[in-house]
Structure formats: C-alpha cells, structure tokens
Scaffold this motif. Structure first.
Motif, PDB file in Angstrom:
ATOM      1  N   ALA A 167       0.831  -1.205   0.000  1.00 14.81           N
ATOM      2  CA  ALA A 167       0.000   0.000   0.000  1.00 14.81           C
ATOM      3  C   ALA A 167       0.861   1.250   0.000  1.00 14.81           C
ATOM      4  N   LEU A 168       1.000   1.857  -1.142  1.00 13.14           N
ATOM      5  CA  LEU A 168       1.779   3.086  -1.297  1.00 13.14           C
ATOM      6  C   LEU A 168       0.971   4.064  -2.135  1.00 13.14           C
ATOM      7  N   ARG A 169      -0.193   4.379  -1.639  1.00 12.15           N
ATOM      8  CA  ARG A 169      -1.163   5.183  -2.386  1.00 12.15           C
ATOM      9  C   ARG A 169      -0.591   6.532  -2.821  1.00 12.15           C
ATOM     10  N   GLU A 170       0.324   7.064  -2.020  1.00 10.39           N
ATOM     11  CA  GLU A 170       0.855   8.397  -2.332  1.00 10.39           C
ATOM     12  C   GLU A 170       1.728   8.415  -3.585  1.00 10.39           C
ATOM     13  N   ARG A 171       2.030   7.262  -4.163  1.00 12.19           N
ATOM     14  CA  ARG A 171       2.857   7.234  -5.378  1.00 12.19           C
ATOM     15  C   ARG A 171       2.082   7.638  -6.618  1.00 12.19           C
ATOM     16  N   MET A 172       0.766   7.834  -6.476  1.00  8.73           N
ATOM     17  CA  MET A 172      -0.055   8.365  -7.570  1.00  8.73           C
ATOM     18  C   MET A 172       0.003   7.476  -8.822  1.00  8.73           C
ATOM     19  N   PRO A 173      -0.479   6.229  -8.708  1.00 14.47           N
ATOM     20  CA  PRO A 173      -0.367   5.286  -9.818  1.00 14.47           C
ATOM     21  C   PRO A 173      -1.403   5.506 -10.904  1.00 14.47           C
ATOM     22  N   ARG A 174      -0.992   5.275 -12.146  1.00 14.96           N
ATOM     23  CA  ARG A 174      -1.885   5.292 -13.307  1.00 14.96           C
ATOM     24  C   ARG A 174      -1.510   4.151 -14.231  1.00 14.96           C
ATOM     25  N   ASP A 175      -2.528   3.567 -14.852  1.00  9.13           N
ATOM     26  CA  ASP A 175      -2.283   2.478 -15.793  1.00  9.13           C
ATOM     27  C   ASP A 175      -2.340   3.008 -17.219  1.00  9.13           C
ATOM     28  N   LEU A 176      -1.333   2.647 -18.006  1.00 12.66           N
ATOM     29  CA  LEU A 176      -1.204   3.096 -19.386  1.00 12.66           C
ATOM     30  C   LEU A 176      -1.100   1.885 -20.299  1.00 12.66           C
ATOM     31  N   CYS A 177      -1.874   1.878 -21.375  1.00 15.51           N
ATOM     32  CA  CYS A 177      -1.829   0.813 -22.368  1.00 15.51           C
ATOM     33  C   CYS A 177      -1.237   1.335 -23.668  1.00 15.51           C
ATOM     34  N   TYR A 178      -0.306   0.581 -24.231  1.00 19.32           N
ATOM     35  CA  TYR A 178       0.296   0.882 -25.527  1.00 19.32           C
ATOM     36  C   TYR A 178       0.142  -0.351 -26.421  1.00 19.32           C
ATOM     37  N   ASP A 179       0.585  -0.256 -27.637  1.00 19.65           N
ATOM     38  CA  ASP A 179       0.393  -1.351 -28.586  1.00 19.65           C
ATOM     39  C   ASP A 179       1.130  -2.625 -28.187  1.00 19.65           C
TER      40      ASP A 179
ATOM     41  N   PHE B 130       3.068  -2.984 -25.042  1.00 19.85           N
ATOM     42  CA  PHE B 130       3.424  -3.070 -23.629  1.00 19.85           C
ATOM     43  C   PHE B 130       2.421  -2.273 -22.808  1.00 19.85           C
ATOM     44  N   ALA B 131       2.473  -2.465 -21.504  1.00 21.77           N
ATOM     45  CA  ALA B 131       1.645  -1.708 -20.570  1.00 21.77           C
ATOM     46  C   ALA B 131       2.528  -1.201 -19.448  1.00 21.77           C
ATOM     47  N   ILE B 132       2.134  -0.067 -18.866  1.00 21.17           N
ATOM     48  CA  ILE B 132       2.931   0.569 -17.813  1.00 21.17           C
ATOM     49  C   ILE B 132       2.045   0.863 -16.607  1.00 21.17           C
ATOM     50  N   LEU B 133       2.533   0.513 -15.422  1.00 16.83           N
ATOM     51  CA  LEU B 133       2.008   1.102 -14.198  1.00 16.83           C
ATOM     52  C   LEU B 133       2.941   2.264 -13.884  1.00 16.83           C
TER      53      LEU B 133
ATOM     54  N   VAL C  40       6.450   2.215 -12.336  1.00 19.96           N
ATOM     55  CA  VAL C  40       6.622   1.262 -11.239  1.00 19.96           C
ATOM     56  C   VAL C  40       7.068  -0.063 -11.858  1.00 19.96           C
ATOM     57  N   PHE C  41       6.373  -0.442 -12.938  1.00 16.09           N
ATOM     58  CA  PHE C  41       6.836  -1.545 -13.774  1.00 16.09           C
ATOM     59  C   PHE C  41       6.248  -1.393 -15.171  1.00 16.09           C
ATOM     60  N   VAL C  42       6.889  -2.049 -16.113  1.00 14.85           N
ATOM     61  CA  VAL C  42       6.402  -2.179 -17.481  1.00 14.85           C
ATOM     62  C   VAL C  42       6.265  -3.670 -17.747  1.00 14.85           C
ATOM     63  N   VAL C  43       5.226  -4.084 -18.472  1.00 17.37           N
ATOM     64  CA  VAL C  43       5.034  -5.492 -18.756  1.00 17.37           C
ATOM     65  C   VAL C  43       4.858  -5.699 -20.257  1.00 17.37           C
ATOM     66  N   GLU C  44       5.479  -6.770 -20.755  1.00 22.42           N
ATOM     67  CA  GLU C  44       5.384  -7.159 -22.165  1.00 22.42           C
ATOM     68  C   GLU C  44       5.039  -8.639 -22.256  1.00 22.42           C
ATOM     69  N   ARG C  45       4.433  -8.998 -23.385  1.00 18.85           N
ATOM     70  CA  ARG C  45       4.206 -10.406 -23.742  1.00 18.85           C
ATOM     71  C   ARG C  45       5.029 -10.651 -25.001  1.00 18.85           C
ATOM     72  N   LEU C  46       6.183 -11.310 -24.836  1.00 19.65           N
ATOM     73  CA  LEU C  46       7.114 -11.478 -25.939  1.00 19.65           C
ATOM     74  C   LEU C  46       6.950 -12.842 -26.592  1.00 19.65           C
ATOM     75  N   SER C  47       6.955 -12.851 -27.909  1.00 19.38           N
ATOM     76  CA  SER C  47       6.883 -14.099 -28.660  1.00 19.38           C
ATOM     77  C   SER C  47       7.917 -14.066 -29.774  1.00 19.38           C
ATOM     78  N   ARG C  48       8.206 -15.233 -30.301  1.00 14.22           N
ATOM     79  CA  ARG C  48       9.131 -15.326 -31.427  1.00 14.22           C
ATOM     80  C   ARG C  48       8.625 -14.509 -32.618  1.00 14.22           C
TER      81      ARG C  48
END
Length: 257
Positions: A53-65, A67-70, A79-87
């Motif tokens: 619980a770190l509410r003061e970090r002001m999180p937002r979720d962003l979607c791109y083609d 990858f996605a970013i918190l 905070v993190f970026v996530v990808e789904r990588l395939s060959r």
C-alpha cells in the motif's frame, strides 16, 4: 496510441526498502490487487499484480500497442512495465528502425510526467524499460520513446550490462515454445531518492527484469545496480524479487525458479 488514464483504486507505487524486508515469505505484507488495464490485459499472464500500500505514489495504468505501464506520478517513472514477448513479435521487430524521438507523454497530467529538460545535462540516459528492440511495428517503436517508459539510467549500464540483459531476454523468447511475460522496472532502496531535473524525476538505485515462461512454469529475475560499474550477475528467484520490491507480479501462480 492507446492510453488508459484511470487512477488505480488500489494502492501501489515504487517499492522502497521498507517494503522488501527480510521475511522468508514470498508474499509481501498488506498488498492490494491492482485494477484497470482494461484495454491491455493480454500483457499479463493471469491476475493483475498485487502491491504494498503506497497510495501516495499516484499510480496510473497506461496501455500501448506492445506493452503496458504502471506509472507513478510521484517518481515520474514506471513502477513496472510489462510485455508479452513471442518469437513472432521479435521477428517482426528485426526490421524496425529505431526512431530516438523521445517525448513527454502529454496524456499524463502535467504534474505527473517527466519532461525532456529533466534529463538534459543530468548525466543519465533515458533508459527504456520496454526496450525499443522489442517493438514489432513503427507505431509501437514510436510509443516506446515516451518518457513514461524511461528511468534515469547510468549511461555505461544502459548501453552495456543492461543491453546484454535485454538481448538475453530476447534470445530466450526466441527459443521458448510459446509467449513469455516480462516485467521490468526500477527500485529505490532509500526514502530520499536522488532526483534529476526541475521535475525531480527519481533516479533508481537498482533495475530488475522478471521473465516468466508459462509453458515451463519457470520465473527468474535479473537484478542490477544502476551504476556504470555494475555487471550482470546470476539471476535471482521470483520469491526473492517479490521480497525486495514488495510487488507480487504473478498472484495465483506458483512459478519455479
């Protein structure tokens, strides 16, 4: 560019040393499930991550083609970026031309986004979290240069050891029998982080890259100091990364190290 500006109802943010602790449990205390990412859930292998619980970090979720970013409006970095990588994606990425057109992401509120002038003369690179080399289309390539996808990174680290970690991750995804999921982000081990620029963008002390292969149910993480002298070492286990960051990236899953 797809963008989901919803302020996450769940508390989360950048993990500080108080979140890691030394407990032997792989689940951080007092975590809350993220919400959002409605337009890009395909980048997550299952449930959305749980964070301390770190509410003061002001999180937002962003979607791109590709990858996605918190994003944290407090640190003005992911905070993190996530990808789904395939060959298939990486084969498509082979012929994409790197644009190097960095830009401030105007879809974030002005008080929450990094600006080009924050990095100018700072001595730090604008270090990609979702690498440009992973991008399968011209549009995805352009999106990857958003400052929302950057952290202040030591130059020799960014261009040397970290680039090697990125290549090793791509090499694994090329060999894997199916898509792999990759979480990348910064870590701060102090409550008074170093900052750059008039916008006071936080400089991470460490960087991590978690790789999860659902076909083999294995997960491992690269962990490296954000210094020019740092060298990539032996990957750490998933449970250790959870302890260090305070982020349960794969709730409901029990990956093997």
């Amino acid at each position: 560019m797809r963008f989901v500006p919803t302020l996450l109802a769940a508390a989360c943010g950048l993990a500080l040393s108080a979140c890691g602790g030394s407990s032997s449990s792989s689940t951080p205390a007092a975590t809350e499930q993220l919400t959002g990412f409605s337009e890009c859930r395909q980048f997550f292998p299952g449930e959305l991550p749980r964070l301390t619980a770190l509410r003061e970090r002001m999180p937002r979720d962003l979607c791109y083609d590709a990858f996605a970013i918190l994003h944290s409006g407090r640190s003005k970095t992911p905070v993190f970026v996530v990808e789904r990588l395939s060959r298939e994606q990486l084969l498509d990425a082979d012929d994409e031309v790197r644009t190097n057109r960095f830009f401030a992401d105007a879809r974030l509120p002005s008080a929450e986004r990094a600006l080009l002038e924050d990095y100018a003369g700072s001595g730090y690179d604008r270090g990609h979290m979702a690498p440009a080399g992973d991008m399968p289309t011209a549009q995805a390539m352009a999106q990857s240069f958003s400052l929302a996808n950057m952290v202040p990174q030591a130059p020799a680290n960014n261009r040397g050891s970290w680039a090697g970690i990125e290549r090793a991750t791509r090499d694994y995804a090329m060999r894997a029998s199916g898509p792999v999921y990759v979480f990348t982000g910064p870590f701060h081990d102090t409550r008074t982080p170093k900052t750059i620029g008039p916008g006071r963008v936080w400089v991470p002390t460490h960087l991590f890259k978690l790789v999860y292969d659902p076909q083999s149910n294995r997960a491992w993480a690269h962990w490296i100091e954000n210094t020019d002298e740092a060298r990539a070492g032996t990957p750490i286990g998933y449970g250790e990364l959870v302890q260090r960051t305070g982020i349960e990236f794969l709730p409901g899953l029990r990956p093997r190290d």
